[in-house]
Design an enzyme around this catalytic site. Structure first.
Site, PDB file in Angstrom:
ATOM      1  N   LYS A  63      -1.781   3.082 -16.802  1.00 32.08           N
ATOM      2  CA  LYS A  63      -1.091   3.075 -17.727  1.00 32.08           C
ATOM      3  C   LYS A  63      -1.660   4.305 -18.586  1.00 32.08           C
ATOM      4  O   LYS A  63      -0.784   4.919 -19.076  1.00 32.08           O
ATOM      5  CB  LYS A  63      -1.006   1.915 -18.012  1.00 32.08           C
ATOM      6  CG  LYS A  63      -2.497   1.399 -18.578  1.00 32.08           C
ATOM      7  CD  LYS A  63      -2.896   1.512 -20.541  1.00 32.08           C
ATOM      8  CE  LYS A  63      -3.852   1.089 -21.033  1.00 32.08           C
ATOM      9  NZ  LYS A  63      -4.108   0.725 -22.113  1.00 32.08           N
ATOM     10  N   THR A 117       0.705   1.447 -24.488  1.00 30.48           N
ATOM     11  CA  THR A 117       0.406   2.622 -24.325  1.00 30.48           C
ATOM     12  C   THR A 117       1.344   3.850 -24.642  1.00 30.48           C
ATOM     13  O   THR A 117       0.957   4.284 -24.656  1.00 30.48           O
ATOM     14  CB  THR A 117      -0.333   2.616 -22.862  1.00 30.48           C
ATOM     15  OG1 THR A 117      -1.285   1.626 -22.959  1.00 30.48           O
ATOM     16  CG2 THR A 117      -2.132   3.176 -23.256  1.00 30.48           C
TER      17      THR A 117
END
Length: 331
Positions: free
Chosen positions: A190, A247
């Site tokens: 991520k 994120t």
């Protein structure tokens, strides 16, 4: 419930935030390797470098003496950057090898490409009582007591359930999982995709493009995780989709800020100097691209980020155009 003595290793933003969160119900000692930094924290009762607006409670102990922190702890919680996990685990082995260990590091080890659990197994043994804490969690929000949900994954599900029971609290909710590989791959990749999202946003490609990037990025994460023995359903939860969305979209994301700066034409050394924090996606991109190539897993977004960061050949616009020119495929 009797308070647990927790030694938190790593006095950066995330280590300090977790120490703060757990100190409300447990006895916590926070270790940092920089003696001057720890002395400043102890005097000012605030981590001005990383969390300047959050006071440290008097009950939170602080030390730069590693052995003092490790000895007599009921739990070792390692919150260093991934680059420090191996050395920390090695030192813990020499002091108190069988104390339960949880790490909150994300990424793949530079050079070896190993996941955190592989590093811990190499240093503490394959039967060490341990697990990984991961999921969508900005340090600044956890430190301020804002509601957050995370995953605690361990190969031994009883270990995960035991520590979820001990550490869970209303504003830091925890969910037990037995898929360590899936949880760690989600947490590692991520960060790479957040760099891609930052580039996309920085170049003004819009919300549709960001949604496509997140969705196709999740598919890349799932492909690699399952190739390594992880479970696809793990990536639909906090450790995968939840962490990826946060994120890629949150302004507090260091990795997203790297992408935004790349889109502005800044060089990587300039960006990292200005950032002042570790952005794990930068080193992880190279290891993910290498691992995917060895495993024969198609990960074009991660490969593009690796090329942008480390290829020294194409700029952001050229990398995006290369991605857009790929042949259409079945989803």
């Amino acid at each position: 419930m009797n308070p647990t003595r927790i030694a938190v290793f790593g006095s950066g933003a995330w280590g300090t935030a977790l120490a703060l969160a757990f100190s409300a119900q447990h006895r916590v000692i926070l270790w940092g390797r920089d003696a001057d930094h720890i002395a400043t924290l102890a005097a000012a009762r605030v981590n001005a470098r990383y969390l300047p607006d959050v006071p440290l409670p008097q009950a939170l102990e602080l030390t730069s003496d590693f052995e003092t922190a490790a000895r007599d702890a009921d739990l070792h919680l390692v919150v260093t950057p991934l680059a420090g996990l191996r050395q920390t685990a090695r030192r813990l082995h020499d002091i108190q090898a069988r104390t339960p260990l949880i790490w909150a590091c994300k990424g793949l080890e530079a050079g070896s490409g190993r996941l955190p659990h592989e590093i811990v197994a190499a240093e503490l043994g394959a039967d060490a009582p341990c697990g990984v804490l991961t999921g969508p969690s900005f340090a600044a929000e956890v430190a301020r007591g804002m509601p957050t949900a995370v995953t605690l994954a361990a190969a031994d599900i009883d270990f995960a359930r035991e520590w979820v029971h001990k550490l869970h609290q209303p504003r830091l909710r925890m969910y037990a999982n037995s898929d360590v590989v899936g949880a760690e791959i989600g947490g590692a990749i991520k960060n790479v995709l957040a760099i891609a999202a930052g580039v996309s946003d920085g170049m003004g490609f819009g919300l549709n493009a960001r949604a496509a990037l997140i969705t196709r990025g999740l598919a890349e994460i799932a492909r690699l995780a399952t190739a390594l023995g992880g479970r696809a359903d793990t990536l639909m939860g906090l450790a995968g989709m939840g962490d990826l969305i946060l994120t890629c979209t949150g302004d507090l994301s260091r990795n997203r800020r790297v992408g935004l700066a790349l889109a502005q034409g800044k060089t990587l050394p300039e960006i990292l100097h200005e950032l002042g924090h570790v952005a794990e996606g930068v080193s992880t991109a190279r290891e993910v691209a290498s691992l995917a190539a060895r495993r024969g897993v198609d990960m074009p977004l991660c490969a593009a980020v690796d090329e942008l960061l480390h290829g020294n050949r194409l700029g952001p616009r050229e990398v995006v155009e290369q991605l857009l020119s790929r042949e259409p495929r079945q989803e």
